[in-house]
Design a protein around this motif. Sequence first.
Motif, mmCIF file in Angstrom:
data_model
loop_
_atom_site.group_PDB
_atom_site.id
_atom_site.type_symbol
_atom_site.label_atom_id
_atom_site.label_comp_id
_atom_site.label_asym_id
_atom_site.label_seq_id
_atom_site.Cartn_x
_atom_site.Cartn_y
_atom_site.Cartn_z
ATOM 1 N N ILE A 1 4.580 3.942 -8.043
ATOM 2 C CA ILE A 1 4.007 2.903 -8.901
ATOM 3 C C ILE A 1 5.050 2.310 -9.847
ATOM 4 N N ARG B 1 2.462 20.204 3.766
ATOM 5 C CA ARG B 1 2.154 18.984 4.496
ATOM 6 C C ARG B 1 0.690 18.600 4.284
ATOM 7 N N ARG C 1 9.095 3.451 5.086
ATOM 8 C CA ARG C 1 8.034 4.381 5.463
ATOM 9 C C ARG C 1 7.551 4.114 6.889
ATOM 10 N N GLU D 1 8.416 11.323 -1.104
ATOM 11 C CA GLU D 1 7.147 11.748 -0.501
ATOM 12 C C GLU D 1 6.504 10.614 0.285
ATOM 13 N N MET E 1 -0.785 5.949 8.180
ATOM 14 C CA MET E 1 0.305 6.906 8.417
ATOM 15 C C MET E 1 -0.024 7.848 9.571
ATOM 16 N N GLU F 1 8.179 10.606 3.476
ATOM 17 C CA GLU F 1 7.711 11.740 4.289
ATOM 18 C C GLU F 1 6.384 11.418 4.962
ATOM 19 N N MET F 2 5.518 10.699 4.257
ATOM 20 C CA MET F 2 4.230 10.336 4.843
ATOM 21 C C MET F 2 4.423 9.448 6.076
ATOM 22 N N GLN G 1 -5.130 8.919 -2.895
ATOM 23 C CA GLN G 1 -4.560 7.748 -3.561
ATOM 24 C C GLN G 1 -4.861 6.453 -2.825
ATOM 25 N N ASP G 2 -4.926 6.513 -1.513
ATOM 26 C CA ASP G 2 -5.208 5.302 -0.741
ATOM 27 C C ASP G 2 -5.621 5.722 0.663
ATOM 28 N N ARG H 1 0.803 -1.224 0.000
ATOM 29 C CA ARG H 1 0.000 0.000 0.000
ATOM 30 C C ARG H 1 0.835 1.273 0.000
ATOM 31 N N ILE H 2 1.856 1.334 -0.821
ATOM 32 C CA ILE H 2 2.566 2.595 -0.963
ATOM 33 C C ILE H 2 1.690 3.529 -1.793
ATOM 34 N N PHE H 3 1.944 4.833 -1.708
ATOM 35 C CA PHE H 3 1.142 5.793 -2.462
ATOM 36 C C PHE H 3 1.656 5.820 -3.897
ATOM 37 N N PRO H 4 0.842 5.336 -4.860
ATOM 38 C CA PRO H 4 1.370 5.057 -6.195
ATOM 39 C C PRO H 4 1.857 6.296 -6.952
ATOM 40 N N HIS H 5 1.189 7.424 -6.729
ATOM 41 C CA HIS H 5 1.554 8.608 -7.507
ATOM 42 C C HIS H 5 2.247 9.657 -6.656
ATOM 43 N N MET H 6 2.930 9.182 -5.638
ATOM 44 C CA MET H 6 3.824 10.064 -4.897
ATOM 45 C C MET H 6 5.228 9.499 -5.075
ATOM 46 N N ARG I 1 -3.178 14.402 -1.063
ATOM 47 C CA ARG I 1 -2.859 13.489 -2.161
ATOM 48 C C ARG I 1 -2.821 12.057 -1.668
ATOM 49 N N TYR J 1 4.756 11.555 9.000
ATOM 50 C CA TYR J 1 3.708 12.577 8.990
ATOM 51 C C TYR J 1 3.457 13.204 10.357
#
Lengths: 258, 310
Positions: free
Chosen positions: A152, B181, A166, A114, B199, A117-118, B191-192, A105-110, B187, A121
């Motif tokens: 992705i 932030r 992460r 980034e 997180m 960084e999440m 996305q998910d 479940r990584i953020f595909p379009h980051m 975003r 958070y």
Amino acid sequence: MTKHQIPNTKYQTLNTSHPLIELINVDIFYGSMQVLFSISLRVFQGELICLLGGNASGKSSTLKTILGICKPSKGRVLLNGQDTGKLKTRDVISKGVSIVPENRRIFPHMTVLENLEMGAYLRNDREEIRKDMENIFDLFPILRERSLKQGITLSGGEQQMLAMGRALLSRPSLLLMDEPSMGLSPRLVDQQFEIIQKVNSMGTAVLMVEQNASMALSIADRGYVLQTGSVVIEGNAEELINDPMMQEAYLGGGDGDV
Amino acid sequence: MDIILQELPQQLVNGLTLGGIYALIAIGYSMVYGVLSMLNFAHGEVYMIGGFTGWWVLHYFSTQNVPFMHASLVITVTILVVMLCCGMLGILIERVAYRPLRGAPRMNLLLSALGVSIFLQNLVLTLQGAKVKVFHISHLIPESVRTFEIGGVVFSFMRLLVIAISFGMMLILSYVIKQTRAGKAMRATAQDIEAAEFMGIDVDRIVMLVFFVGSALGGAAGILVSLLFTQVDYYVGFQAGLKGFTAAVLGGIGNIKGAMLGGILLGLTEALAVSVFPSAYKDVVAFTILIIVLIFRPWGLVGEKLPEKV
Ligand SMILES: Nc1ncnc2c1ncn2[C@@H]1O[C@H](COP(=O)(O)OP(=O)(O)OP(=O)(O)O)[C@@H](O)[C@H]1O
Ligand SMILES: [Mg+2]
């Protein structure tokens, strides 16, 4: 089904303090469907624990309960001795729990950066985050190379490393891992397990969900086995490996898969 | 052909004016779709209420004894108040009509959105009546600057103002989404949503923020158009909503950059079409585009072709 308990003396006598996390007789429902039945489970500081069980036995739900995403309708969840019943997920995470989710479940379009960084958070110590990020890049050099690429575009193995990095960026004292070996080639699985051991040896307790029972038990201190939402076996790893019921249900058939 | 070329600069300005407006509306559709996978059909009404709120703010300035303020300040304050009110309205809509249905089938959300839309339209009809509200703003922008000529081409000051404001807002939003932030959390949530929760991102707060920002921009579009045409009606939300929705789909629904691009393209296409076809065909253009995109490229121009929204 009778509960098959193997006494565990090592950690219970070693640790006089609170467990890091403790579930006491927890019931979990999704709507009207009960998925966990009076689960009890504890993880002490520095331990590597595996949570085994077949499909839909409630492994992921147990992890979500620890994170405070699922709230018990009965029983208690204690984090460092404190009841998490009223805590939000973000409070649980700031108190030192993080997760490498099932399917990463990584953020595909980051970008890789980034995504990392999440993971940080909830922290605001910028300098320390930067240092931790360097450490992650040392642990997974490929991530440094790919740091500006979108999530992705990474391969499965790289995504697993990213998900792990992460999760580590929140500086967890308890790392939850949901099926880290899923979809990885045998070589990558070995590598993944080595990294888990390394992280664990640096002092992070790990609670790892796995379907690959023999692999998981080979590196774990203790294990729990779930079956349709109940803990049916628990004990030290060596004892579980040699347990006849385990042999038959989870370790038989040679390949160790459930 | 000569006529068309002569009119080109003006049509370009018209196109960018419309495009900026459509883009502002489309952003709200796309942002909400991004986090909740739902079409917020009430969005058009928020746009309409933006126009009415602006009317009241300007009315207040002109009737109450507000100390003299420069016209640019009056317009700025009006737009900001409209954005704040519409943003709050967006949060209220989400809280009352959508959050209780989180996890319910998508059709329920859709019906709830339609309900909100009908309710808001009738609320304004009841409170304001069916008569058009006319903006008396001639004193704000003196005759002398309302149009000006460059190289034989006449430009409208208001149109250029609308372009500047809408594109400025898009630039700011792009920066916020990319760099801050909160923007990154938005975003990630889009996305998910579950991974975002893992997180420690408070996704309820992010959804509120998304509704606030999207509705504030929709409201801004409403007041800008009202200022441009100096009037607003209770029924304008439907048409504007459809245009914004078309623009969002054209760009790739769920994608904020796509919404901006889709809006600008739709505006330009409409403006250019008017210079070729009779202007009655203007709206036909939008829906032709919508249908073509839905058939051949349903993920839009820049949207990602994902098998299933994760
Ligand atoms: N969000 C949800 N809503 C409703 N039911 C759910 C939800 N998540 C899981 N379940 C159900 O709860 C049961 C336990 O699911 P869970 O994901 O905890 O099992 P698991 O042991 O992790 O399974 P797997 O090996 O497939 O990952 C399953 O029957 C599943 O269908
Ligand atoms: Mg699972």
